[in-house]
Scaffold this active site. Structure first.
Site, short mmCIF file in Angstrom:
data_model
loop_
_atom_site.label_atom_id
_atom_site.label_comp_id
_atom_site.label_asym_id
_atom_site.label_seq_id
_atom_site.Cartn_x
_atom_site.Cartn_y
_atom_site.Cartn_z
N GLY A 84 -19.65 -26.38 30.24
CA GLY A 84 -19.69 -27.51 31.15
C GLY A 84 -18.68 -27.31 32.27
O GLY A 84 -18.98 -27.43 33.43
N PHE A 85 -17.44 -26.98 31.86
CA PHE A 85 -16.36 -26.74 32.82
C PHE A 85 -16.24 -27.91 33.79
O PHE A 85 -15.89 -27.73 34.95
CB PHE A 85 -16.57 -25.43 33.58
CG PHE A 85 -16.88 -24.27 32.69
CD1 PHE A 85 -15.92 -23.77 31.82
CD2 PHE A 85 -18.13 -23.68 32.70
CE1 PHE A 85 -16.20 -22.71 30.97
CE2 PHE A 85 -18.42 -22.62 31.85
CZ PHE A 85 -17.46 -22.13 30.99
N ILE B 171 -18.56 -27.70 23.50
CA ILE B 171 -19.20 -27.12 24.68
C ILE B 171 -19.01 -25.61 24.71
O ILE B 171 -19.03 -24.98 25.76
CB ILE B 171 -18.69 -27.79 25.98
CG1 ILE B 171 -17.18 -27.62 26.13
CG2 ILE B 171 -19.04 -29.27 25.98
CD1 ILE B 171 -16.66 -28.07 27.50
N THR C 113 -16.41 -24.31 22.93
CA THR C 113 -14.96 -24.10 22.85
C THR C 113 -14.47 -23.85 21.43
O THR C 113 -13.40 -23.31 21.24
CB THR C 113 -14.26 -25.36 23.36
OG1 THR C 113 -14.91 -26.49 22.75
CG2 THR C 113 -14.40 -25.49 24.86
N ALA D 161 -9.72 -31.25 21.80
CA ALA D 161 -9.35 -30.76 20.48
C ALA D 161 -8.27 -31.64 19.86
O ALA D 161 -8.37 -32.04 18.70
CB ALA D 161 -8.86 -29.32 20.58
N ARG E 229 1.13 -26.83 18.47
CA ARG E 229 0.47 -26.11 17.38
C ARG E 229 -0.85 -25.53 17.89
O ARG E 229 -1.61 -26.20 18.58
CB ARG E 229 0.19 -27.06 16.21
CG ARG E 229 -0.40 -26.34 14.99
CD ARG E 229 -1.01 -27.31 13.96
NE ARG E 229 -0.11 -28.40 13.64
CZ ARG E 229 0.89 -28.33 12.76
NH1 ARG E 229 1.11 -27.22 12.09
NH2 ARG E 229 1.68 -29.37 12.56
N ILE E 230 -1.10 -24.30 17.54
CA ILE E 230 -2.38 -23.67 17.84
C ILE E 230 -3.30 -23.91 16.64
O ILE E 230 -2.97 -23.58 15.52
CB ILE E 230 -2.19 -22.16 18.10
CG1 ILE E 230 -1.24 -21.94 19.29
CG2 ILE E 230 -3.53 -21.47 18.34
CD1 ILE E 230 -1.68 -22.59 20.59
N LYS F 77 -7.92 -17.79 17.17
CA LYS F 77 -9.00 -17.04 17.79
C LYS F 77 -9.68 -17.87 18.88
O LYS F 77 -9.86 -17.41 20.02
CB LYS F 77 -10.02 -16.64 16.74
CG LYS F 77 -11.09 -15.70 17.25
CD LYS F 77 -11.94 -15.23 16.08
CE LYS F 77 -12.70 -13.98 16.45
NZ LYS F 77 -13.38 -13.42 15.28
N GLU G 265 -7.57 -25.45 29.60
CA GLU G 265 -7.46 -25.19 31.03
C GLU G 265 -6.18 -24.45 31.39
O GLU G 265 -5.96 -24.08 32.54
CB GLU G 265 -7.51 -26.52 31.80
CG GLU G 265 -8.85 -27.23 31.64
CD GLU G 265 -8.77 -28.70 31.96
OE1 GLU G 265 -7.88 -29.37 31.41
OE2 GLU G 265 -9.59 -29.19 32.75
#
Ligand SMILES: Cc1cc2nc3c(=O)[nH]c(=O)nc-3n(C[C@H](O)[C@H](O)[C@H](O)COP(=O)(O)OP(=O)(O)OC[C@H]3O[C@@H](n4cnc5c(N)ncnc54)[C@H](O)[C@@H]3O)c2cc1C
Ligand code: SF4
Lengths: 328, 739
Positions: free
Chosen positions: B245-246, B472, B474, B516, B618-619, B623, B695
């Site tokens: 979508g961006f 989307i 992600t 997220a 936190r990630i 991946k 982003e």
């Protein structure tokens, strides 16, 4: 896309007869024609599918060259061992074109006859003399980044976008044509194309029903072969400027030179005066500059494509320097 | 069980740091990946229903004016044609902006831009509809159109809410030991997502169901309901999968309303898919910008003033303006400050949010200016940035929630080998290429948006997540499953994730890098609630409870879920932004490094390698996060070097409205890209302690490339994209510098 009839004739002769009606088109790989049909820029009533005719061979000729069937795909031609060995300029030019998927579908005949990528030609909502004779040229005064600076007319400044044809031009290829009368004729590639003049919609010397059956490559000329394509991204973009060069050297002097250019003109562009100017001379920046001067003497530019003059000049110098270096 | 949590205070700790399942953050593959590669993940244009027919939108062929008549005769006469649907009042003129709850601009008799959809031709097949669309005769009374952005820039009207100033910037510029005052321009761009905009609409009684390629379903549903005069609960939008979508699918676009009207008129399901050309002409673009950046600094490199003023364009009735100075406002210090946007009214398709609205193009200017300042002061560009990190927000005086920018700069510099860079431009040559290196900081604001999810723990020791959040492309499916697996002590395979349906609790949607963390927090909270119930059931306090392998444990006592859960346990949780939003500057940060080659003869620019070090709390999955950053950096390549949506200033057309001529980077343009994440937790952001990452990768990436181009060949081009025609006239003589 308009509705159309579809025929698949069994022979080349039958295909030419079927196509001689004005509103029929051959379809080979379809990579250009179908796009144009979807946009209703081409609206044939009948499609003559030639893709299964037995014109997909590459064979040596008696003269010591090669005959390339019109339906040999761009991918197959680029990968052919003889072509890679004897005509590297052609293999390189093919691989610089389009994308892997397109090259798998695109054919030799279709590549020669692909139409311009002029943005306005592709937008039916804008005037275009090539699409609708007499409607005007939207490119002139508009966005002309990919447009021609040589061989143009006040009616059309579109380029011929092929890479393959540029290499073939330098190789002095000939085109074998089968007419609806069953006669085969062979013409120099240079004579296939017509400059726009005041009839930019007429792009070739082919008559209705004429089928390209093969491209004939003469024996490879002496010298080093190079293809250099300058484009806006590393792959999958048409040439801003491209140069096919075949340069032979003897005793530190250029003994033979063939140069053809893409991205600059409505057809693959060859200028014998440029070649003549090089022959017999020792390579030097001044010589290359003189060659560029000659090449660009008749250039006519718009704001958007004026950069092509310096670009062609610099690209030519770089190609000639490379071709002459280590080649004596 | 319904709970609502408001983010009013920083959270002390996150359960995710204590559950120890080793699931969260792990770089696991996307759980829906096999469906996608097998073609079994269905997108909006892939749904088929009995009796379904196809609609093709017809766009205006003038950029401004009025429709005086539509003659359907020729179109209707073609085989297979069922209807020409026109509704001057209800058709959308413009697509919607993100998070709006009202209908976008409607009414299509007036033409505001070339390609504005004005009618829908419906036929039994797509081919028949497309054929007839070309045969619809529309008569117009053209009006004078405003088409030339640069020529009209003096008529830009200030956007009041964006004007900010502090101190005396003019004075600071005069007193500075070194200053930069220059103008950068960036072109119009299109998101060019792989999946075109598409809607399949059907009515069940008085309820409209739309399978629509949209990013933010709960607000899109309100937009669509408002456009059609329906109650929101009479509209259901389904988007299980969205092919990118961006930003272009944040709000609804014209095809959904047209499909809904046609489906009602014909009483049959109607599918409308935009052509690629229509996506370019009629959906959403990023505005072109003219940005003036001013930097004033002392001899020590410390900024004393900073200004970033931007001119953008939009349609007559739209006031979105690319917030190019968004991160300039907090990234660097300097007492005197001035920011503001103004808008030129143009008859060009809507400008709205495209990936990293603001930073994506704003940081090209800001970080280009910083590079110039570094050179003027002979200070290393990395060092210059480190010297200018403000302790608190320079205007609002707020603390940063977390900011590991200095660490990112240091780590990135050493990983990239920055110390070996030759700061003198046009001084490194390999064969026919000048080689250059450049860097830029990365910053992107972090947000939390109200989001709800329902989590059901079944009697079969599986959990089900339901929310109208979208994926989307992600990795939302995967990270939500990881959060639930981590929280509930279940394997990821035991989590079912159902997304993209407004029948589920309303989520934040995918946009602004907030998806997220927002949707993830709602899942976290619902799981936390389930944990409390399980704790009760084994007589443990929540702190004592340990969940793993489908067992609940307290000390040495353990019970399988199958014993504890005899009826499905359901928890629905909502997270809302609260005071931490006002009390902290929240942003993710990073550092970009790039190496490019500039061809000595032709000026072709090719990126040779890129490195990004990022810190974003936190990630959640290393991946998918890495893929987001790489994707952002590829966006950066396009922004710096190739992408430009060209508008014909005479005709109003978009000149390069297809993917052959709108040049996105292709594989061959993308070199090796290294991405490193630094360990970080952000306690003011959300209970996951995570920040948005979607982003961040684009923010600053293009600037690092442009700065590398300068280092390679000694030319500063401030007019993006950096195509070779902008270099060719001024390139140094290739023969003057020997290899
Ligand atoms: C996105 C994109 C990028 C591209 N990039 C490049 C590039 O970088 N460089 C490049 O050179 N090309 C490029 N191409 C063009 C591509 O090379 C041509 O589309 C292809 O070569 C056409 O071959 P085809 O067999 O598919 O032709 P078709 O589409 O089948 O036919 C094209 C035309 O030739 C006629 N024709 C075909 N065969 C014969 C025959 N034997 N006798 C008489 N008439 C015939 C057809 O009637 C039609 O008018 C690109 C194309 C696309 C879509
Ligand atoms: S340059 Fe030729 S093809 Fe392009 S708009 Fe003008 S006439 Fe048409």
């Amino acid at each position: 896309m308009r509705a159309f009839d579809y025929q698949r004739p069994e022979s080349a002769e039958a295909a030419t007869r079927a196509q001689s009606g004005a509103e029929a088109r051959f379809i080979a790989g379809g990579t250009n024609l179908l796009d144009l049909m979807k946009l209703e820029i081409e609206t044939p009533r009948t499609l003559i599918d030639i893709s299964r005719l037995p014109l997909d061979g590459i064979a040596p000729t008696e003269a010591g060259g090669f005959s390339i069937g019109a339906l040999v795909t761009n991918a197959a031609l680029a990968a052919d061992p003889s072509v890679r060995r004897l005509y590297p300029v052609l293999s390189r030019a093919l691989l610089a074109g389009a994308s892997g998927q397109l090259r798998n579908k695109a054919t030799t005949g279709g590549n020669l006859l692909q139409r311009t990528r002029c943005y306005y030609f592709y937008n039916p909502a804008t005037p275009c003399n090539k699409r609708e004779p007499g409607s005007g040229c939207s490119a002139i005064g508009g966005h002309t980044r990919i447009h021609a600076i040589l061989g143009t007319s006040p009616h059309c400044i579109a380029t011929h976008p092929s890479d393959m044809a540029v290499a073939m031009m330098a190789l002095e290829a000939e085109v074998e044509i089968l007419g609806p009368d069953g006669q085969t004729r062979t013409i120099p590639l240079a004579d296939l194309y017509r400059l726009p003049g005041d009839t930019p919609h007429i792009e070739t010397s082919l008559a209705p029903g004429d089928l390209i059956t093969a491209v004939i490559l003469p024996p490879p000329p002496p010298g080093r072969q190079l293809y250099r394509k300058v484009r806006d991204r590393a792959s999958y973009a048409f040439a801003l400027v491209s140069v096919a060069a075949i340069i032979a050297m003897e005793n530190g002097r250029i003994s033979a030179a063939r140069l053809a250019f893409g991205g600059l003109a409505p057809m693959p562009w060859r200028d014998r005066e440029v070649e003549a100017l090089l022959i017999g001379e020792a390579p030097s920046p001044a010589l290359f500059a003189a060659a560029a001067d000659r090449l660009l003497a008749t250039a006519r530019t718009e704001d958007g494509n004026a950069f092509k003059s310096p670009l062609a000049r610099r690209t030519l110098a770089s190609v000639l320097a490379t071709a002459c270096a280590g080649n004596s | 069980m319904n709970i609502t949590f408001k983010m009013d205070e920083p959270v002390g700790s996150s359960l995710l740091d204590h559950t120890r399942q080793n699931v969260i953050s792990r770089p696991i593959d996307r759980i829906e990946g096999p469906l996608k590669v097998a073609g079994r993940a269905r997108y909006s244009a892939e749904f088929k229903f009995p009796g379904m027919v196809h609609g093709v939108l017809v766009g205006s062929t003038i950029p401004a004016g009025t429709i005086t008549g539509i003659n359907e005769t020729r179109a209707r006469a073609l085989p297979g044609v069922l209807a020409v649907v026109t509704d001057y009042e209800t058709f959308l003129r413009n697509p919607g902006q993100g998070l709006e709850t009202e209908a976008p601009a409607q009414g299509v008799r007036e033409i505001a831009y070339f390609g504005q959809p004005v009618a829908l031709v419906v036929a039994e097949t797509f081919e028949a509809a497309r054929n007839a669309a070309g045969a619809l005769d529309i008569a117009y009374a053209p009006a004078e159109a405003r088409l030339d952005f640069r020529a009209l820039q003096s008529e830009a009207r200030p956007k009041e809410s964006s004007q900010k100033s502090q101190g005396d910037l003019d004075r600071a510029m005069m007193d500075a030991a070194a200053s930069i005052d220059a103008v950068w321009t960036t072109p119009s761009q299109n998101s060019a997502a792989m999946e075109p905009h598409a809607s399949t609409a059907l009515w069940e009684g008085d309820t409209l169901i739309v399978y629509g390629a949209y990013q933010m379903l709960s607000s899109d549903r309100q937009q669509l309901a408002d456009a059609l005069g329906l109650a929101p609960d009479k509209v259901r939008i389904i988007a299980h999968y969205v092919g990118g979508g961006f930003g272009a699918k944040l709000g609804i676009s014209q095809e959904s309303v047209a499909a809904a009207l046609a489906a009602r008129a014909l009483n049959r399901p109607v599918q409308v898919v935009m052509t690629r050309q229509q996506v370019f002409e009629a959906t959403v673009r990023r505005s072109e910008t003219i940005q003036r950046v001013r930097l004033a600094a002392g001899a020590d490199g410390r900024l004393t003033g900073i200004g970033h003023e931007t001119i953008t364009a939009n349609l007559p009735d739209e006031d979105f303006s690319e917030p190019a100075s968004a991160s300039t406002q907090f990234l660097y210090g300097g007492e005197a400050r001035r920011f503001g946007n103004s808008i030129v009214t143009l008859n060009q398709v809507l400008s709205a949010s495209m990936r990293a609205p603001g930073e994506a193009v704003g940081m090209l200017a800001l970080e280009g200016a910083m590079d110039e300042l570094a050179e003027a002061l002979d200070i290393d560009p990395v060092e210059l940035r480190k010297r200018n990190l403000p302790p608190r927000h320079p205007m609002d005086d707020l603390p940063f929630s977390s900011r590991s920018l200095a660490e990112c700069l240091d780590h990135g510099a050493s990983a990239f080998g920055w110390a070996d860079r030759n700061p003198r431009p046009a001084n490194r040559r390999e064969g026919e290429w000048w080689i250059g290196q450049g860097m830029a900081a990365a910053a992107r604001s972090n947000m939390l948006i109200t989001s709800s999810a329902r989590v059901t723990l079944g009697t079969d020791s599986r959990a089900l997540i339901e929310t109208d959040m979208t994926d989307i492309g992600t990795g939302t499916y995967t990270i939500l499953a990881q959060i639930a697996a981590e929280m509930l002590g279940l394997p990821v395979e035991a989590i079912d994730v159902h997304l993209g349906d407004t029948a589920f609790p309303a989520a934040a949607g995918s946009g602004g890098s907030f998806g997220a963390a927002s949707a993830g927090t709602s899942v976290y909270l619902a799981c936390k609630r389930l944990r409390e119930t399980l704790a009760e059931r084994i007589g443990a306090t929540p702190e004592e409870l340990v969940l793993s392998e489908g067992m609940a444990r307290r000390g040495n006592a353990a019970k399988p879920f199958s014993e504890l859960v005899t009826e499905p346990l359901v928890a629905t949780a909502t997270v809302e932004p609260g005071k931490t939003e006002e009390n902290f500057v929240q942003a993710a940060f990073g550092a970009h490094f790039a190496e490019v080659g500039v061809h000595v003869h032709t000026g072709e620019i090719r990126v040779r390698r890129m490195h990004g070090t990022f810190a974003a709390g936190r990630i959640l999955n290393e991946k998918t996060a890495r893929s987001q950053c790489i994707g952002g950096m590829v966006f950066g390549i396009g922004t710096a070097l190739t992408e430009e949506l060209v508008h014909d200033t005479r005709l109003g057309t978009i000149v390069n409205h297809d993917l052959a001529e709108y040049h996105l980077p292709v594989h061959a343009d993308v070199p090796r890209i290294d991405v490193v994440f630094l360990e970080e937790r952000d306690h003011a952001a959300n209970p996951l302690l995570a920040k948005g990452i979607g982003e961040l990768g684009i923010s600053g990436a293009g600037a690092a490339i442009a700065n590398a181009v300068y280092n390679a060949c000694g030319m500063r081009v401030r007019d993006f994209p950096l195509t070779l025609d902008k270099l060719i006239a001024h390139l140094p003589d290739p023969d003057a510098v020997q290899p």
